[in-house]
Write an enzyme that holds these catalytic residues in place. Structure first.
Site, short mmCIF file in Angstrom:
data_model
loop_
_atom_site.label_atom_id
_atom_site.label_comp_id
_atom_site.label_asym_id
_atom_site.label_seq_id
_atom_site.Cartn_x
_atom_site.Cartn_y
_atom_site.Cartn_z
N ARG A 1 9.68 -10.41 6.73
CA ARG A 1 10.35 -9.18 6.88
C ARG A 1 11.29 -9.11 7.90
NH1 ARG A 1 5.06 -5.10 7.42
NH2 ARG A 1 4.78 -6.08 9.35
N LYS B 1 0.71 -1.18 0.12
CA LYS B 1 0.03 0.00 0.08
C LYS B 1 0.70 1.22 0.14
CE LYS B 1 -1.96 0.46 3.75
NZ LYS B 1 -1.71 1.50 4.81
#
Ligand SMILES: [Zn+2]
Length: 215
Positions: free
Chosen positions: A123, A14
């Site tokens: 991550r 996003k």
């Protein structure tokens, strides 16, 4: 003046999509995540508060998000428009937001839960300089070592399967009514975010009829 709202679950890219759009169309990227990150990095009281909440795997409460975003919106520093990222978070905020701002539409980036898990659990974060890594998209040259400063890479406290499951459930429960409300009043483009960054960006522009002027 163009005004967009971007909605997307963690790992949907996003922020990247918002920045690409903002850069090319001179929009101000109003990101609640960036505001919180800045406050964490600068050790403000707000930053400490946010850090404590996310460490337990929860989302920051709506009132705090609202207060911070209202202050940000009140700066009125956009000449060509904005893309708002991470707000509104619930139905009441959405109603209030729609009364105050005419928006061109909502970009809704969709990703199945299994893909969110795959991306988020990959991550890593540098314990020295804070640079973000991702074992899928942005691997360090040497395993678990930062390319820039050589410090060990760590997993964020909130990037574990249990905390992520809590976040996913909270996100779906809260976001669905917001999207439904937007759909009644505004154009919502739901976009498959499993594809590449340029493909997603191209679809956003196509769906909203956004074209760069010829050079
Ligand atoms: Zn580093």
């Amino acid at each position: 003046m163009r005004k967009f709202v971007i909605i997307g679950i963690q790992g949907s890219g996003k922020g990247t999509q918002a920045r690409l759009l903002a850069d090319d169309f001179d929009l101000v990227h109003l990101s609640i995540g960036d505001i919180f990150r800045w406050n964490i990095q600068h050790h403000t009281k707000l930053g400490a508060n946010v850090k404590r909440i996310v460490a337990t795997g929860h989302l920051v409460d709506d009132e705090l998000v609202e207060r911070v975003m209202q202050e940000r919106l009140a700066l009125h520093d956009w000449n060509f428009g904005f893309i708002i990222d991470g707000f509104p978070r619930n139905v009441r905020q959405t109603e209030f937001f729609l009364e105050s701002y005419d928006i061109d539409g909502v970009i809704n980036l969709e990703l199945p839960d299994s893909e969110v898990e795959r991306r988020v659990l990959a991550r890593r974060l540098c314990s020295g300089c804070g640079l973000d890594y991702n074992l899928i998209a942005h691997r360090p040259k040497v395993e678990d070592v930062c390319d820039v400063c050589g410090s060990p890479l760590i997993v964020r406290a909130d990037d574990n399967p249990d905390a992520l499951a809590v976040r996913l459930r909270e996100y779906r429960e809260k976001t669905l009514p917001v999207i439904e409300l937007f759909q009644r009043k505004e154009f919502v483009a739901t976009i498959d975010a499993t594809r590449s960054v340029p493909e997603i960006q191209a679809e956003i522009r196509a769906r909203f009829g956004l074209h760069l002027p010829a050079p």
